[in-house]
Design a protein around this motif. Sequence first.
Motif, PDB file in Angstrom:
ATOM      1  N   TYR A   1      35.910  20.011  45.815  1.00 60.73           N
ATOM      2  CA  TYR A   1      35.296  18.602  46.203  1.00 60.73           C
ATOM      3  C   TYR A   1      35.546  17.715  45.287  1.00 60.73           C
ATOM      4  O   TYR A   1      35.720  16.398  45.394  1.00 60.73           O
ATOM      5  N   GLN A   2      35.549  17.975  43.583  1.00 59.37           N
ATOM      6  CA  GLN A   2      35.335  17.133  42.856  1.00 59.37           C
ATOM      7  C   GLN A   2      37.187  16.821  42.643  1.00 59.37           C
ATOM      8  O   GLN A   2      37.338  15.560  42.301  1.00 59.37           O
ATOM      9  N   GLY A   3      37.933  17.870  42.995  1.00 53.29           N
ATOM     10  CA  GLY A   3      39.368  17.283  42.850  1.00 53.29           C
ATOM     11  C   GLY A   3      39.811  16.236  43.927  1.00 53.29           C
ATOM     12  O   GLY A   3      40.294  15.512  43.738  1.00 53.29           O
ATOM     13  N   LEU A   4      39.069  16.511  45.193  1.00 52.56           N
ATOM     14  CA  LEU A   4      39.161  15.688  46.163  1.00 52.56           C
ATOM     15  C   LEU A   4      38.938  14.276  45.954  1.00 52.56           C
ATOM     16  O   LEU A   4      39.258  13.112  46.201  1.00 52.56           O
ATOM     17  N   ALA A   5      37.596  14.225  45.368  1.00 59.35           N
ATOM     18  CA  ALA A   5      37.101  13.121  44.898  1.00 59.35           C
ATOM     19  C   ALA A   5      37.912  12.029  43.820  1.00 59.35           C
ATOM     20  O   ALA A   5      38.079  10.920  43.874  1.00 59.35           O
ATOM     21  N   LEU A   6      38.409  12.770  42.938  1.00 53.04           N
ATOM     22  CA  LEU A   6      38.834  12.239  41.822  1.00 53.04           C
ATOM     23  C   LEU A   6      40.566  11.853  42.473  1.00 53.04           C
ATOM     24  O   LEU A   6      41.006  10.769  41.984  1.00 53.04           O
ATOM     25  N   ARG A   7      41.017  12.466  43.581  1.00 51.15           N
ATOM     26  CA  ARG A   7      42.210  12.080  44.210  1.00 51.15           C
ATOM     27  C   ARG A   7      41.973  10.716  44.884  1.00 51.15           C
ATOM     28  O   ARG A   7      42.884   9.715  44.836  1.00 51.15           O
ATOM     29  N   LYS A   8      40.771  10.729  45.735  1.00 53.19           N
ATOM     30  CA  LYS A   8      40.525   9.572  46.459  1.00 53.19           C
ATOM     31  C   LYS A   8      40.304   8.163  45.259  1.00 53.19           C
ATOM     32  O   LYS A   8      40.773   7.142  45.923  1.00 53.19           O
ATOM     33  N   LEU A   9      39.828   8.532  44.168  1.00 54.04           N
ATOM     34  CA  LEU A   9      39.640   7.600  43.245  1.00 54.04           C
ATOM     35  C   LEU A   9      41.056   7.035  42.621  1.00 54.04           C
ATOM     36  O   LEU A   9      41.180   6.567  41.728  1.00 54.04           O
ATOM     37  N   GLY A  10      42.113   7.859  42.968  1.00 54.04           N
ATOM     38  CA  GLY A  10      43.412   7.475  42.386  1.00 54.04           C
ATOM     39  C   GLY A  10      43.661   8.341  41.021  1.00 54.04           C
ATOM     40  O   GLY A  10      44.785   7.702  40.317  1.00 54.04           O
ATOM     41  N   ARG A  11      42.660   9.089  40.660  1.00 55.16           N
ATOM     42  CA  ARG A  11      43.089   9.940  39.203  1.00 55.16           C
ATOM     43  C   ARG A  11      43.786  10.899  39.530  1.00 55.16           C
ATOM     44  O   ARG A  11      43.087  12.102  39.439  1.00 55.16           O
TER      45      ARG A  11
ATOM     46  N   ALA B   1      46.163  12.699  38.244  1.00 55.83           N
ATOM     47  CA  ALA B   1      46.443  13.683  37.273  1.00 55.83           C
ATOM     48  C   ALA B   1      45.500  14.787  37.058  1.00 55.83           C
ATOM     49  O   ALA B   1      45.494  15.818  37.130  1.00 55.83           O
ATOM     50  N   GLU B   2      44.112  14.043  37.039  1.00 56.10           N
ATOM     51  CA  GLU B   2      42.864  15.054  36.867  1.00 56.10           C
ATOM     52  C   GLU B   2      42.727  15.905  38.086  1.00 56.10           C
ATOM     53  O   GLU B   2      42.229  16.895  38.026  1.00 56.10           O
ATOM     54  N   ALA B   3      43.061  15.238  39.113  1.00 61.50           N
ATOM     55  CA  ALA B   3      42.881  16.020  40.580  1.00 61.50           C
ATOM     56  C   ALA B   3      43.612  17.178  40.535  1.00 61.50           C
ATOM     57  O   ALA B   3      43.138  18.278  41.024  1.00 61.50           O
ATOM     58  N   GLN B   4      44.884  16.959  40.137  1.00 61.41           N
ATOM     59  CA  GLN B   4      46.096  18.178  40.299  1.00 61.41           C
ATOM     60  C   GLN B   4      45.776  19.104  39.228  1.00 61.41           C
ATOM     61  O   GLN B   4      45.844  20.146  39.599  1.00 61.41           O
ATOM     62  N   ALA B   5      45.030  18.795  38.122  1.00 61.77           N
ATOM     63  CA  ALA B   5      44.907  19.787  37.081  1.00 61.77           C
ATOM     64  C   ALA B   5      43.699  20.705  37.533  1.00 61.77           C
ATOM     65  O   ALA B   5      43.605  21.801  37.421  1.00 61.77           O
ATOM     66  N   ILE B   6      42.647  20.016  38.269  1.00 60.40           N
ATOM     67  CA  ILE B   6      41.525  20.762  38.965  1.00 60.40           C
ATOM     68  C   ILE B   6      42.103  21.710  39.929  1.00 60.40           C
ATOM     69  O   ILE B   6      41.648  23.075  39.945  1.00 60.40           O
ATOM     70  N   PHE B   7      43.042  21.347  40.884  1.00 57.25           N
ATOM     71  CA  PHE B   7      43.601  22.068  41.874  1.00 57.25           C
ATOM     72  C   PHE B   7      44.393  23.239  41.388  1.00 57.25           C
ATOM     73  O   PHE B   7      44.326  24.332  41.830  1.00 57.25           O
ATOM     74  N   THR B   8      45.170  22.837  40.226  1.00 59.44           N
ATOM     75  CA  THR B   8      46.063  23.801  39.589  1.00 59.44           C
ATOM     76  C   THR B   8      45.347  24.923  39.045  1.00 59.44           C
ATOM     77  O   THR B   8      45.553  26.050  39.139  1.00 59.44           O
ATOM     78  N   ARG B   9      44.136  24.491  38.352  1.00 57.73           N
ATOM     79  CA  ARG B   9      43.043  25.786  37.653  1.00 57.73           C
ATOM     80  C   ARG B   9      42.625  26.676  38.657  1.00 57.73           C
ATOM     81  O   ARG B   9      42.391  27.684  38.662  1.00 57.73           O
ATOM     82  N   LEU B  10      42.071  25.926  39.883  1.00 52.40           N
ATOM     83  CA  LEU B  10      41.759  26.732  41.096  1.00 52.40           C
ATOM     84  C   LEU B  10      42.765  27.788  41.523  1.00 52.40           C
ATOM     85  O   LEU B  10      42.367  28.954  41.636  1.00 52.40           O
ATOM     86  N   VAL B  11      44.012  27.327  41.646  1.00 54.01           N
ATOM     87  CA  VAL B  11      44.991  28.320  42.356  1.00 54.01           C
ATOM     88  C   VAL B  11      45.188  29.339  41.234  1.00 54.01           C
ATOM     89  O   VAL B  11      45.339  30.509  41.446  1.00 54.01           O
ATOM     90  N   ASP B  12      45.401  28.901  39.816  1.00 48.85           N
ATOM     91  CA  ASP B  12      45.621  29.983  38.845  1.00 48.85           C
ATOM     92  C   ASP B  12      44.499  30.929  39.040  1.00 48.85           C
ATOM     93  O   ASP B  12      44.863  32.234  38.556  1.00 48.85           O
ATOM     94  N   TYR B  13      43.181  30.493  38.831  1.00 50.17           N
ATOM     95  CA  TYR B  13      42.033  31.262  38.729  1.00 50.17           C
ATOM     96  C   TYR B  13      42.230  32.569  39.859  1.00 50.17           C
ATOM     97  O   TYR B  13      42.046  33.658  39.716  1.00 50.17           O
ATOM     98  N   GLY B  14      42.581  31.854  41.172  1.00 49.13           N
ATOM     99  CA  GLY B  14      42.561  32.609  42.248  1.00 49.13           C
ATOM    100  C   GLY B  14      43.788  33.579  42.306  1.00 49.13           C
ATOM    101  O   GLY B  14      43.448  34.831  42.667  1.00 49.13           O
TER     102      GLY B  14
END
Length: 64
Positions: A13-23, A25-38
């Motif tokens: 949800y933090q990644g979604l919020a950052l995406r909604k705010l137009g940030r 690159a930060e949102a993508q980094a969060i989503f990438t870390r989640l996928v990598d961890y999984g």
Amino acid sequence: MYYNDQPPEMIFYQGLALRKLGRLAEAQAIFTRLVDYGQAHLNDKVQMDYFAVSLPDFWSLMWI
């Protein structure tokens, strides 16, 4: 993950919020870390820690 780690859904949800705010690159980094961890932990064997403070949530799924 440990009992005091931030839940993955909150990180998502933090990644979604950052995406909604137009940030984007930060949102993508969060989503990438989640996928990598999984992917890194997909085949981990779950074992009980004798000195655990609390049991993980997967115990509730045993009865489904």
